[in-house]
Design an enzyme around this catalytic site. Sequence first.
Site, PDB file in Angstrom:
ATOM      1  N   ASN A  23       0.839  -1.189   0.000  1.00  0.00           N
ATOM      2  CA  ASN A  23       0.000   0.000   0.000  1.00  0.00           C
ATOM      3  C   ASN A  23       0.878   1.245   0.000  1.00  0.00           C
ATOM      4  O   ASN A  23       1.954   1.256   0.598  1.00  0.00           O
ATOM      5  CB  ASN A  23      -0.909   0.032   1.232  1.00  0.00           C
ATOM      6  CG  ASN A  23      -2.073  -0.925   1.102  1.00  0.00           C
ATOM      7  OD1 ASN A  23      -2.822  -0.875   0.142  1.00  0.00           O
ATOM      8  ND2 ASN A  23      -2.211  -1.827   2.068  1.00  0.00           N
ATOM      9  N   HIS A  24       0.394   2.293  -0.666  1.00  0.00           N
ATOM     10  CA  HIS A  24       1.109   3.564  -0.618  1.00  0.00           C
ATOM     11  C   HIS A  24       0.815   4.239   0.714  1.00  0.00           C
ATOM     12  O   HIS A  24      -0.336   4.262   1.167  1.00  0.00           O
ATOM     13  CB  HIS A  24       0.654   4.461  -1.774  1.00  0.00           C
ATOM     14  CG  HIS A  24       1.554   5.624  -2.009  1.00  0.00           C
ATOM     15  ND1 HIS A  24       1.569   6.739  -1.197  1.00  0.00           N
ATOM     16  CD2 HIS A  24       2.499   5.847  -2.959  1.00  0.00           C
ATOM     17  CE1 HIS A  24       2.466   7.593  -1.633  1.00  0.00           C
ATOM     18  NE2 HIS A  24       3.053   7.075  -2.702  1.00  0.00           N
ATOM     19  N   PRO A  25       1.838   4.799   1.365  1.00  0.00           N
ATOM     20  CA  PRO A  25       1.598   5.352   2.710  1.00  0.00           C
ATOM     21  C   PRO A  25       0.738   6.608   2.736  1.00  0.00           C
ATOM     22  O   PRO A  25       0.102   6.891   3.753  1.00  0.00           O
ATOM     23  CB  PRO A  25       3.013   5.653   3.227  1.00  0.00           C
ATOM     24  CG  PRO A  25       3.848   5.796   2.004  1.00  0.00           C
ATOM     25  CD  PRO A  25       3.263   4.854   1.003  1.00  0.00           C
ATOM     26  N   TYR A  40      -4.402   2.914  -3.140  1.00  0.00           N
ATOM     27  CA  TYR A  40      -3.198   2.679  -3.941  1.00  0.00           C
ATOM     28  C   TYR A  40      -2.531   1.471  -3.306  1.00  0.00           C
ATOM     29  O   TYR A  40      -1.765   1.600  -2.353  1.00  0.00           O
ATOM     30  CB  TYR A  40      -2.290   3.897  -3.920  1.00  0.00           C
ATOM     31  CG  TYR A  40      -1.105   3.886  -4.890  1.00  0.00           C
ATOM     32  CD1 TYR A  40      -0.671   2.729  -5.511  1.00  0.00           C
ATOM     33  CD2 TYR A  40      -0.423   5.064  -5.166  1.00  0.00           C
ATOM     34  CE1 TYR A  40       0.397   2.730  -6.381  1.00  0.00           C
ATOM     35  CE2 TYR A  40       0.653   5.085  -6.038  1.00  0.00           C
ATOM     36  CZ  TYR A  40       1.059   3.924  -6.642  1.00  0.00           C
ATOM     37  OH  TYR A  40       2.133   3.939  -7.511  1.00  0.00           O
TER      38      TYR A  40
END
Length: 395
Positions: free
Chosen positions: A246-248, A253
């Site tokens: 996952n995008h932080p 995303y």
Amino acid sequence: MTMRDEDDGTQPAEAHASDCPPGTELSGLLVVTLEQAVAAPYASSRLADAGARVIKIERPEGDFARRYDTCVDGESAYFVWLNRGKESIALDLRDTGDKAVLAAILAKADVFIQNLAPGAVARLGFDQAELRARHPRLITCAISGYGDEGPYRDLKAYDLLVQAESGLSEITGTPEGRARTGVSVCDIAAGMTAYQNILQALIARGISGRGRHVAVSLYHALADWMNVPYLQYAYGGVTPQRCGLNHPTIAPYGDYACADGKSVLFSIQNETEWRNFCTQVLYRPDVAADPRFINNPARVRNRPALDAIIETVFAAIPRDAMAARLEAARIAYGRVSTMADLRAHPQNRFVTVETPAGAVTMLAPGALADGQSPALRPVPALDAHGAALRREFGE
């Protein structure tokens, strides 16, 4: 050497392109490399791919990367990848005669690369500063773990150790635990850095007529790549969190499992994409108007609730069908490929390389020049060129 340092301007650009096909740009350049493992072989292999003559000096038992695995018909995958196009000679540098052979080769060399332990090459009698004093056009390159200065300069350093020391492992993995990056990223970063700086040194030599020393370390090469999380922390007080795939700071995303157990990873970059995703992928236009998900900061704050909605939809549809739905909605996505998926990937380019075990088909280098990959020369057996090189440079 026979490389042209400048263009005489007498031929059109089209003629130059045909006169110098991919894999011949560095023809006439002699590179000597006292190397092992990954970082230095990466740099020298790219010089070989560009047409340089690369003489690989191996200890009598060979580069230990030859024995990392036996996956490629008995050959090491690492060695096959990183040693195409080189000539191999086995030298015992404790032996006076073998040292004389190396000295004779270096006297004609343009580039000398080594990644022995700090100070080892000087103790063997081949101090790189002294070599450049005798041969002013020589470019020398030393690849080490931590560089030539600082309190860690004498430490042993391997790829995974530097992943930890550089902070990369702290931001890689999941909230439950850190993870190793799946390829030798520190070694590759150092090899890439060495390669580009050797090319810069060759350009500078074309202007000044003099070589230079290039010092590269695994730590500093990877630390440069760590500048975004470093700056976020040093100036913003933000420590990037481990969040798996996952995008932080962007939601959604990340990767989501589909009905067949395979996963697809997609990215929403703006509010138009978010509305399209809800309408054309989830078939849930109401989700786009939910106050919990009204903009990216809200979606990040409410990621668990958002993920539950997405996971329910994705779990009912096979991966390829979901990828088609994402593509139709013009949402950026990527399948989470297994090694079997990679092997069969329709976007692959392949090259064939001869090895001591026979022809090997492998993924092609990343760049094309005038639409072509370079013609790659064989991977050598240990000391395959030893007798010829001893005759050429004298025993």
